[in-house]
Design an enzyme around this catalytic site. Sequence first.
Site, PDB file in Angstrom:
ATOM      1  N   ARG A 259     -20.235  23.573  15.856  1.00 21.37           N
ATOM      2  CA  ARG A 259     -19.271  22.642  16.497  1.00 21.37           C
ATOM      3  C   ARG A 259     -18.128  23.388  17.209  1.00 21.37           C
ATOM      4  NH1 ARG A 259     -22.944  19.777  14.661  1.00 21.37           N
ATOM      5  NH2 ARG A 259     -22.699  17.641  13.923  1.00 21.37           N
TER       6      ARG A 259
ATOM      7  N   SER B 226     -19.436  11.864  12.952  1.00 20.81           N
ATOM      8  CA  SER B 226     -18.840  12.642  11.856  1.00 20.81           C
ATOM      9  C   SER B 226     -17.372  12.881  12.171  1.00 20.81           C
ATOM     10  CB  SER B 226     -19.495  14.015  11.736  1.00 20.81           C
ATOM     11  OG  SER B 226     -20.854  13.889  11.480  1.00 20.81           O
TER      12      SER B 226
ATOM     13  N   GLU C  38     -13.545  17.141  12.970  1.00 21.51           N
ATOM     14  CA  GLU C  38     -14.350  17.556  14.127  1.00 21.51           C
ATOM     15  C   GLU C  38     -13.820  16.801  15.352  1.00 21.51           C
ATOM     16  OE1 GLU C  38     -18.576  16.541  13.811  1.00 21.51           O
ATOM     17  OE2 GLU C  38     -18.761  16.858  15.944  1.00 21.51           O
TER      18      GLU C  38
HETATM   19  N1  EPU Z   1     -24.054  12.601   1.550  1.00 22.15           N
HETATM   20  C1  EPU Z   1     -23.630  11.827   0.481  1.00 22.15           C
HETATM   21  N2  EPU Z   1     -22.816  10.777   0.737  1.00 22.15           N
HETATM   22  C2  EPU Z   1     -22.422  10.449   1.979  1.00 22.15           C
HETATM   23  C3  EPU Z   1     -22.842  11.239   3.070  1.00 22.15           C
HETATM   24  C4  EPU Z   1     -23.672  12.326   2.825  1.00 22.15           C
HETATM   25  O1  EPU Z   1     -23.977  12.097  -0.670  1.00 22.15           O
HETATM   26  O2  EPU Z   1     -21.692   9.471   2.114  1.00 22.15           O
HETATM   27  C5  EPU Z   1     -24.974  13.719   1.302  1.00 22.15           C
HETATM   28  C6  EPU Z   1     -26.384  13.381   1.786  1.00 22.15           C
HETATM   29  O3  EPU Z   1     -27.137  12.733   0.803  1.00 22.15           O
HETATM   30  C7  EPU Z   1     -26.946  14.734   2.095  1.00 22.15           C
HETATM   31  C8  EPU Z   1     -25.741  15.523   2.568  1.00 22.15           C
HETATM   32  O4  EPU Z   1     -24.589  14.846   2.074  1.00 22.15           O
HETATM   33  O5  EPU Z   1     -27.432  15.354   0.945  1.00 22.15           O
HETATM   34  C9  EPU Z   1     -25.667  15.671   4.091  1.00 22.15           C
HETATM   35  O6  EPU Z   1     -25.674  14.399   4.708  1.00 22.15           O
HETATM   36  P1  EPU Z   1     -26.420  14.143   6.112  1.00 22.15           P
HETATM   37  O7  EPU Z   1     -27.766  14.743   6.110  1.00 22.15           O
HETATM   38  O8  EPU Z   1     -26.278  12.692   6.415  1.00 22.15           O
HETATM   39  O9  EPU Z   1     -25.642  15.016   7.159  1.00 22.15           O
HETATM   40  P2  EPU Z   1     -24.132  15.425   7.301  1.00 22.15           P
HETATM   41  O10 EPU Z   1     -23.965  16.821   6.838  1.00 22.15           O
HETATM   42  O11 EPU Z   1     -23.287  14.397   6.663  1.00 22.15           O
HETATM   43  C10 EPU Z   1     -24.453  16.426   9.722  1.00 22.15           C
HETATM   44  C11 EPU Z   1     -23.796  16.292  11.056  1.00 22.15           C
HETATM   45  C12 EPU Z   1     -24.196  14.979  11.729  1.00 22.15           C
HETATM   46  C13 EPU Z   1     -25.696  14.986  11.908  1.00 22.15           C
HETATM   47  C14 EPU Z   1     -26.330  15.116  10.528  1.00 22.15           C
HETATM   48  C15 EPU Z   1     -27.826  15.216  10.581  1.00 22.15           C
HETATM   49  C16 EPU Z   1     -21.692  17.479  10.893  1.00 22.15           C
HETATM   50  C17 EPU Z   1     -20.210  17.375  10.848  1.00 22.15           C
HETATM   51  N3  EPU Z   1     -22.357  16.334  10.912  1.00 22.15           N
HETATM   52  O12 EPU Z   1     -23.937  15.363   8.884  1.00 22.15           O
HETATM   53  O13 EPU Z   1     -23.590  14.962  13.027  1.00 22.15           O
HETATM   54  O14 EPU Z   1     -26.149  13.792  12.528  1.00 22.15           O
HETATM   55  O15 EPU Z   1     -25.859  16.329   9.881  1.00 22.15           O
HETATM   56  O16 EPU Z   1     -28.183  16.423  11.155  1.00 22.15           O
HETATM   57  O17 EPU Z   1     -22.221  18.592  10.920  1.00 22.15           O
HETATM   58  C18 EPU Z   1     -21.781  14.117  14.332  1.00 22.15           C
HETATM   59  O18 EPU Z   1     -21.444  15.284  14.506  1.00 22.15           O
HETATM   60  O19 EPU Z   1     -21.134  13.158  14.817  1.00 22.15           O
HETATM   61  C19 EPU Z   1     -22.936  13.826  13.478  1.00 22.15           C
HETATM   62  C20 EPU Z   1     -23.276  12.585  13.163  1.00 22.15           C
END
Ligand code: EPU
Length: 339
Positions: A167, A238, A334
């Site tokens: 990012r 995010s 972000e």
């Molecule tokens: N999780 C929870 N509770 C929540 C949210 C997440 O327990 O409320 C856990 C999930 O179960 C999972 C882990 O956290 O084990 C990661 O969650 P997720 O795969 O949904 O991805 P993220 O790390 O929350 C990142 C990106 C997203 C992107 C997703 C999928 C960043 C800041 N965000 O989110 O990007 O879509 O991975 O690749 O890196 C964005 O930048 O706007 C965005 C949506």
Amino acid sequence: MIHRYNDHSLLAHNTFGMNVKAKSFIEYTTVDDLKELLVEMARTGENQKMLSIGGGSNLLFAGDFQGTVLHSLIKGMEVCRETDETVWVRVGAGEVWDDFVAYSVSHQWYGAENLSAIPGEVGASAIQNIGAYGAEVKDIISQVEAVEVETAQICSFNVGECKYAYRQSIFKKELKGKYIVTHVIYKLSKNPVFHIDYGNLKAVLEGKPLTLENVRNAVCAVRSSKLPDPKVMGNAGSFFMNPVVPREQFLKLQAEYPSMPHYEVDENSVKIPAGWMIDQCGWKGRALGKAGVHDKQALVLVNLGGATGQEVMQLAYTVQQDVKQKFGIDIFPEVNYID
Ligand code: EPU
């Protein structure tokens, strides 16, 4: 063509749905228009408070913007080079990002499909280094064309010069506000290369043939099941970045929270999902005033209707404090705060 508006509402230009105004709002359709504008703005001093925006999907306005907002209407997607294996596509900064992904998928070019359905425009994709489902846009960027704000000169940056990281890019750091992106040249593969190991993508694709269209559809389905539609509920995806912590700190936390999800970064560091930590703090689905934490993905802050930027910032600050207190980890937005 240059279009100028005074006291212009930014409601349609920020996905958080903040009802704020810009003192001046200017759109331009060509690189020459942009150069002409920048020369003029340097002469009048209007470039002193200036903001260049794309789809406004990563912005949080604290209030009215007392300066000039620039928005690119530079369009076009053209193949500028091609070999048997690879195609280079030059895309105008004002194109909608997902239109470019759809165009690539329809031509059977590989590389952009995991980044399906990310809101925003092409110019911003290269500044934010957008990423999802194990892919980052830096992996398919070849060149970024831009105009220098101070001199109105055209420049081209190769991908290495953009200093991409998670990012991050040179355009968010050393060169922040100094260049306006006009075109991005993406490099896509004509040969099948799929990346479906991230999260539940593989599970969603189970039983379906592995095609570009199916990967795109799966990514769109997973995203829409977790992320709120900004047309229905204001948000900027995010809100926080996932923090990277030293391995020793991670191991201590893991001993306390064995189910803590994490991604390996390198031998010394580990990335921890901020959404998981916010969720563990009990924030999922909760609100402070008209600003809330989304009930399906705690990494997303939402405008529950009529929230101000200040309210969202206050919620973000409170969430940051709670995460710090429970896990000893700083999380950072972000989303770009604009005042
Ligand atoms: N999780 C929870 N509770 C929540 C949210 C997440 O327990 O409320 C856990 C999930 O179960 C999972 C882990 O956290 O084990 C990661 O969650 P997720 O795969 O949904 O991805 P993220 O790390 O929350 C990142 C990106 C997203 C992107 C997703 C999928 C960043 C800041 N965000 O989110 O990007 O879509 O991975 O690749 O890196 C964005 O930048 O706007 C965005 C949506």
